[in-house]
Design an enzyme around this catalytic site. Structure first.
Site, short mmCIF file in Angstrom:
data_model
loop_
_atom_site.label_atom_id
_atom_site.label_comp_id
_atom_site.label_asym_id
_atom_site.label_seq_id
_atom_site.Cartn_x
_atom_site.Cartn_y
_atom_site.Cartn_z
CG ASP A 23 -2.06 0.98 1.09
OD1 ASP A 23 -3.22 0.54 0.99
OD2 ASP A 23 -1.80 2.21 1.07
CB ILE A 24 0.80 4.27 -2.14
CG1 ILE A 24 1.87 5.17 -2.68
CG2 ILE A 24 -0.46 5.06 -1.82
CD1 ILE A 24 1.59 5.73 -4.06
CG ASN A 55 -12.09 -0.56 3.78
OD1 ASN A 55 -12.40 -0.99 4.89
ND2 ASN A 55 -10.93 0.05 3.56
CB VAL A 74 -9.07 1.79 -5.13
CG1 VAL A 74 -8.75 1.22 -6.51
CG2 VAL A 74 -8.06 2.87 -4.76
CG HIS A 95 -8.58 -3.27 -2.54
ND1 HIS A 95 -9.47 -2.49 -3.27
CD2 HIS A 95 -8.33 -2.59 -1.41
CE1 HIS A 95 -9.72 -1.38 -2.59
NE2 HIS A 95 -9.05 -1.43 -1.44
CG HIS A 131 -6.80 -3.00 3.02
ND1 HIS A 131 -6.10 -1.81 2.88
CD2 HIS A 131 -7.99 -2.80 2.38
CE1 HIS A 131 -6.83 -0.94 2.21
NE2 HIS A 131 -7.98 -1.51 1.90
P1 5GP Z 1 -9.67 1.29 0.10
O1 5GP Z 1 -9.80 2.58 0.83
O2 5GP Z 1 -10.33 1.35 -1.27
O3 5GP Z 1 -10.09 0.09 0.89
O4 5GP Z 1 -8.12 1.06 -0.12
C1 5GP Z 1 -7.41 1.65 -1.16
C2 5GP Z 1 -5.96 1.62 -0.76
O5 5GP Z 1 -5.19 1.82 -1.91
C3 5GP Z 1 -5.58 2.70 0.24
O6 5GP Z 1 -5.07 2.10 1.43
C4 5GP Z 1 -4.54 3.53 -0.50
O7 5GP Z 1 -3.47 3.97 0.31
C5 5GP Z 1 -4.06 2.56 -1.58
N1 5GP Z 1 -3.63 3.20 -2.81
C6 5GP Z 1 -4.27 4.20 -3.49
N2 5GP Z 1 -3.60 4.52 -4.61
C7 5GP Z 1 -2.50 3.70 -4.64
C8 5GP Z 1 -1.42 3.57 -5.57
O8 5GP Z 1 -1.33 4.26 -6.58
N3 5GP Z 1 -0.48 2.64 -5.28
C9 5GP Z 1 -0.56 1.85 -4.16
N4 5GP Z 1 0.41 0.95 -3.98
N5 5GP Z 1 -1.57 1.95 -3.26
C10 5GP Z 1 -2.53 2.86 -3.50
#
Ligand code: 5GP
Length: 112
Positions: free
Chosen positions: A28-29, A85, A94, A98, A100
Site C-alpha cells: 500500500d502506498i 472495505n 478504489v 481488494h 488489505h
Molecule cells: P480502500 O480505501 O479502497 O479500501 O483502499 C485503497 C488503498 O489503496 C488505500 O489504502 C490507498 O493507500 C491505496 N492506494 C491508493 N492509490 C494507490 C497507488 O497508486 N499505489 C498503491 N500501492 N496503493 C494505492
C-alpha cells in the site's frame, strides 16, 4: 479502469510482492501498519457487493493468498488483520475489490 488496473497492466509502478495469473499483491502506498499489502483480483470486480457465486473461488483464493503471504514473511504466528472495505460507508476509495493485509505490530482492538 482504476489505479489498480494500471498497476496490473504495469502502466504505473508498484512494489509488487506476489503475482499469479489471477491475483496481484503489492505494498500500500500509504501504509497503516509495518506490513500493509493489497491483494487484488486481476478480473474486474468493483466491490464485494458486486460479487456473485461465480466469484467464490477468487474470493477464497484472495484470502488464502494473503494467509500464505503472512506465513511466508513470518507474521502469521504473531497475528495480523485482513480488511475489505465496501462502498462509501465502508471507506472504499478504489473501486476494484481488494483485501488489505495489515500486520507486523500489535494492531489493537479493531476500530479503536
Ligand atoms: P480502500 O480505501 O479502497 O479500501 O483502499 C485503497 C488503498 O489503496 C488505500 O489504502 C490507498 O493507500 C491505496 N492506494 C491508493 N492509490 C494507490 C497507488 O497508486 N499505489 C498503491 N500501492 N496503493 C494505492
Amino acid at each position: 479502469m482504476t489505479i489498480f488496473h494500471k498497476i496490473i497492466s504495469r502502466e504505473i509502478p508498484a512494489d509488487i510482492v506476489f503475482e499469479n495469473d489471477r491475483i496481484i499483491a503489492f505494498k500500500d502506498i500509504a501504509p497503516l501498519a509495518p506490513v500493509h499489502i493489497l491483494f487484488v483480483p486481476k478480473t474486474t470486480l468493483p466491490t464485494l457487493d458486486a460479487a456473485t457465486p461465480d466469484d467464490a473461488q477468487i474470493m477464497g483464493e484472495l484470502m488464502l493468498t494473503a494467509a500464505d503471504y503472512a506465513r511466508k514473511i513470518g507474521i502469521a504466528s504473531d497475528g495480523y488483520r485482513v480488511v475489505m472495505n465496501c462502498n462509501d460507508h465502508g471507506g472504499q476509495t478504489v473501486y476494484q475489490m481488494h483485501l488489505h493485509l495489515l500486520g507486523g505490530a500489535p494492531l489493537g482492538t479493531f476500530g479503536a
